[in-house]
Design a protein around this motif. Sequence first.
Motif, PDB file in Angstrom:
ATOM      1  N   ALA A 113       0.830  -1.210   0.000  1.00  0.00           N
ATOM      2  CA  ALA A 113       0.000   0.000   0.000  1.00  0.00           C
ATOM      3  C   ALA A 113       0.861   1.256   0.000  1.00  0.00           C
ATOM      4  O   ALA A 113       0.519   2.257  -0.640  1.00  0.00           O
ATOM      5  CB  ALA A 113      -0.931  -0.010   1.208  1.00  0.00           C
ATOM      6  N   ALA A 114       2.000   1.221   0.685  1.00  0.00           N
ATOM      7  CA  ALA A 114       2.895   2.381   0.726  1.00  0.00           C
ATOM      8  C   ALA A 114       3.630   2.559  -0.602  1.00  0.00           C
ATOM      9  O   ALA A 114       3.824   3.685  -1.061  1.00  0.00           O
ATOM     10  CB  ALA A 114       3.900   2.234   1.863  1.00  0.00           C
ATOM     11  N   LEU A 115       4.025   1.437  -1.205  1.00  0.00           N
ATOM     12  CA  LEU A 115       4.782   1.508  -2.453  1.00  0.00           C
ATOM     13  C   LEU A 115       3.903   1.703  -3.683  1.00  0.00           C
ATOM     14  O   LEU A 115       4.318   2.357  -4.641  1.00  0.00           O
ATOM     15  CB  LEU A 115       5.624   0.230  -2.617  1.00  0.00           C
ATOM     16  CG  LEU A 115       6.717   0.018  -1.559  1.00  0.00           C
ATOM     17  CD1 LEU A 115       7.338  -1.366  -1.715  1.00  0.00           C
ATOM     18  CD2 LEU A 115       7.770   1.109  -1.664  1.00  0.00           C
ATOM     19  N   ARG A 116       2.725   1.106  -3.665  1.00  0.00           N
ATOM     20  CA  ARG A 116       1.780   1.219  -4.785  1.00  0.00           C
ATOM     21  C   ARG A 116       0.397   1.492  -4.238  1.00  0.00           C
ATOM     22  O   ARG A 116      -0.421   0.588  -4.109  1.00  0.00           O
ATOM     23  CB  ARG A 116       1.769  -0.073  -5.599  1.00  0.00           C
ATOM     24  CG  ARG A 116       3.095  -0.374  -6.227  1.00  0.00           C
ATOM     25  CD  ARG A 116       3.184  -0.733  -7.665  1.00  0.00           C
ATOM     26  NE  ARG A 116       2.081  -0.588  -8.540  1.00  0.00           N
ATOM     27  CZ  ARG A 116       1.756  -1.501  -9.437  1.00  0.00           C
ATOM     28  NH1 ARG A 116       2.426  -2.631  -9.520  1.00  0.00           N
ATOM     29  NH2 ARG A 116       0.764  -1.290 -10.272  1.00  0.00           N
ATOM     30  N   PRO A 117       0.106   2.748  -3.907  1.00  0.00           N
ATOM     31  CA  PRO A 117      -1.170   3.092  -3.267  1.00  0.00           C
ATOM     32  C   PRO A 117      -2.409   2.635  -4.044  1.00  0.00           C
ATOM     33  O   PRO A 117      -3.410   2.293  -3.442  1.00  0.00           O
ATOM     34  CB  PRO A 117      -1.122   4.612  -3.161  1.00  0.00           C
ATOM     35  CG  PRO A 117       0.315   4.969  -3.236  1.00  0.00           C
ATOM     36  CD  PRO A 117       0.963   3.918  -4.077  1.00  0.00           C
ATOM     37  N   GLY A 118      -2.350   2.592  -5.328  1.00  0.00           N
ATOM     38  CA  GLY A 118      -3.517   2.204  -6.124  1.00  0.00           C
ATOM     39  C   GLY A 118      -3.497   0.750  -6.566  1.00  0.00           C
ATOM     40  O   GLY A 118      -4.170   0.398  -7.533  1.00  0.00           O
ATOM     41  N   ALA A 119      -2.758  -0.102  -5.871  1.00  0.00           N
ATOM     42  CA  ALA A 119      -2.646  -1.507  -6.273  1.00  0.00           C
ATOM     43  C   ALA A 119      -4.025  -2.156  -6.292  1.00  0.00           C
ATOM     44  O   ALA A 119      -4.837  -1.963  -5.395  1.00  0.00           O
ATOM     45  CB  ALA A 119      -1.730  -2.262  -5.318  1.00  0.00           C
ATOM     46  N   GLY A 120      -4.253  -2.931  -7.322  1.00  0.00           N
ATOM     47  CA  GLY A 120      -5.541  -3.601  -7.473  1.00  0.00           C
ATOM     48  C   GLY A 120      -5.652  -4.835  -6.605  1.00  0.00           C
ATOM     49  O   GLY A 120      -4.690  -5.275  -5.949  1.00  0.00           O
ATOM     50  N   LEU A 121      -6.835  -5.420  -6.626  1.00  0.00           N
ATOM     51  CA  LEU A 121      -7.128  -6.587  -5.803  1.00  0.00           C
ATOM     52  C   LEU A 121      -6.230  -7.778  -6.150  1.00  0.00           C
ATOM     53  O   LEU A 121      -5.764  -8.481  -5.262  1.00  0.00           O
ATOM     54  CB  LEU A 121      -8.602  -6.972  -5.969  1.00  0.00           C
ATOM     55  CG  LEU A 121      -9.089  -8.165  -5.168  1.00  0.00           C
ATOM     56  CD1 LEU A 121      -8.938  -7.892  -3.672  1.00  0.00           C
ATOM     57  CD2 LEU A 121     -10.528  -8.475  -5.515  1.00  0.00           C
ATOM     58  N   VAL A 122      -5.961  -7.978  -7.440  1.00  0.00           N
ATOM     59  CA  VAL A 122      -5.133  -9.115  -7.851  1.00  0.00           C
ATOM     60  C   VAL A 122      -3.720  -8.980  -7.282  1.00  0.00           C
ATOM     61  O   VAL A 122      -3.168  -9.935  -6.737  1.00  0.00           O
ATOM     62  CB  VAL A 122      -5.099  -9.252  -9.390  1.00  0.00           C
ATOM     63  CG1 VAL A 122      -4.097 -10.313  -9.825  1.00  0.00           C
ATOM     64  CG2 VAL A 122      -6.488  -9.581  -9.924  1.00  0.00           C
ATOM     65  N   LEU A 123      -3.136  -7.801  -7.366  1.00  0.00           N
ATOM     66  CA  LEU A 123      -1.793  -7.594  -6.815  1.00  0.00           C
ATOM     67  C   LEU A 123      -1.800  -7.719  -5.289  1.00  0.00           C
ATOM     68  O   LEU A 123      -0.901  -8.333  -4.711  1.00  0.00           O
ATOM     69  CB  LEU A 123      -1.226  -6.232  -7.235  1.00  0.00           C
ATOM     70  CG  LEU A 123       0.201  -5.939  -6.776  1.00  0.00           C
ATOM     71  CD1 LEU A 123       1.167  -7.022  -7.243  1.00  0.00           C
ATOM     72  CD2 LEU A 123       0.632  -4.567  -7.280  1.00  0.00           C
ATOM     73  N   GLN A 124      -2.831  -7.170  -4.653  1.00  0.00           N
ATOM     74  CA  GLN A 124      -2.937  -7.301  -3.198  1.00  0.00           C
ATOM     75  C   GLN A 124      -2.994  -8.775  -2.793  1.00  0.00           C
ATOM     76  O   GLN A 124      -2.300  -9.196  -1.862  1.00  0.00           O
ATOM     77  CB  GLN A 124      -4.180  -6.588  -2.680  1.00  0.00           C
ATOM     78  CG  GLN A 124      -4.094  -5.092  -2.716  1.00  0.00           C
ATOM     79  CD  GLN A 124      -5.398  -4.440  -2.288  1.00  0.00           C
ATOM     80  OE1 GLN A 124      -6.386  -5.109  -1.988  1.00  0.00           O
ATOM     81  NE2 GLN A 124      -5.408  -3.112  -2.286  1.00  0.00           N
ATOM     82  N   GLN A 125      -3.796  -9.543  -3.477  1.00  0.00           N
ATOM     83  CA  GLN A 125      -3.919 -10.960  -3.146  1.00  0.00           C
ATOM     84  C   GLN A 125      -2.642 -11.728  -3.482  1.00  0.00           C
ATOM     85  O   GLN A 125      -2.275 -12.661  -2.771  1.00  0.00           O
ATOM     86  CB  GLN A 125      -5.119 -11.584  -3.859  1.00  0.00           C
ATOM     87  CG  GLN A 125      -6.439 -11.196  -3.246  1.00  0.00           C
ATOM     88  CD  GLN A 125      -6.541 -11.638  -1.800  1.00  0.00           C
ATOM     89  OE1 GLN A 125      -6.569 -12.824  -1.502  1.00  0.00           O
ATOM     90  NE2 GLN A 125      -6.568 -10.676  -0.885  1.00  0.00           N
ATOM     91  N   THR A 126      -1.948 -11.334  -4.533  1.00  0.00           N
ATOM     92  CA  THR A 126      -0.676 -11.978  -4.880  1.00  0.00           C
ATOM     93  C   THR A 126       0.351 -11.755  -3.767  1.00  0.00           C
ATOM     94  O   THR A 126       1.036 -12.688  -3.342  1.00  0.00           O
ATOM     95  CB  THR A 126      -0.144 -11.444  -6.221  1.00  0.00           C
ATOM     96  OG1 THR A 126      -1.116 -11.725  -7.242  1.00  0.00           O
ATOM     97  CG2 THR A 126       1.180 -12.080  -6.580  1.00  0.00           C
ATOM     98  N   VAL A 127       0.437 -10.533  -3.288  1.00  0.00           N
ATOM     99  CA  VAL A 127       1.362 -10.218  -2.197  1.00  0.00           C
ATOM    100  C   VAL A 127       0.952 -10.958  -0.931  1.00  0.00           C
ATOM    101  O   VAL A 127       1.780 -11.577  -0.259  1.00  0.00           O
ATOM    102  CB  VAL A 127       1.442  -8.692  -1.964  1.00  0.00           C
ATOM    103  CG1 VAL A 127       2.159  -8.359  -0.664  1.00  0.00           C
ATOM    104  CG2 VAL A 127       2.123  -8.021  -3.142  1.00  0.00           C
TER     105      VAL A 127
END
Length: 171
Positions: A113-127
Amino acid sequence: MTTKAQRGTAARENTTINGLRLMRRHAAAFIRFAGLGSGVTLAASAALVLLSQWIPWMAANVLTTVVSTVAATELHARFSFGHGRPGLTGHLKSAATMAAGWLVTSAAVCALAALRPGAGLVLQQTVYLSATALVGIGRYLVLRLSVFAQRAPRSETNDAVRSASEYDAAA
């Protein structure tokens, strides 16, 4: 009559066979652990997505972590390690491993969230799932070697109970 060299060869072959049996047994336990853990984690991930629509993500993560920890501890104790019901001590020790895991997954998602504030759901779930996989490997080691370590049967000559690793090393 066998020679010293023949006895040495037989002992090495026996050690190799016992080592292969031990590796196979631990590999099977890890596969069961990974399968059950992955199923629980995927269910928790889906619940996390749903819950985070109504409550803050951190609260949803805590809730899904608690529920999935109880379910996973029961499954791992019974099926991954053949230990039977874990009891309160097993649940508390397992919960301690999950508390550390919760910190790791939360830190990973917060860093995203700090590095990519607009990260989508797919990237969030991947992380989230990647961090959870790393936590899972660490949890397996702690649970297998400490929390649900198998105890060797009592010896007739020695009343001490040895750990599974000592028992396997002697086999």
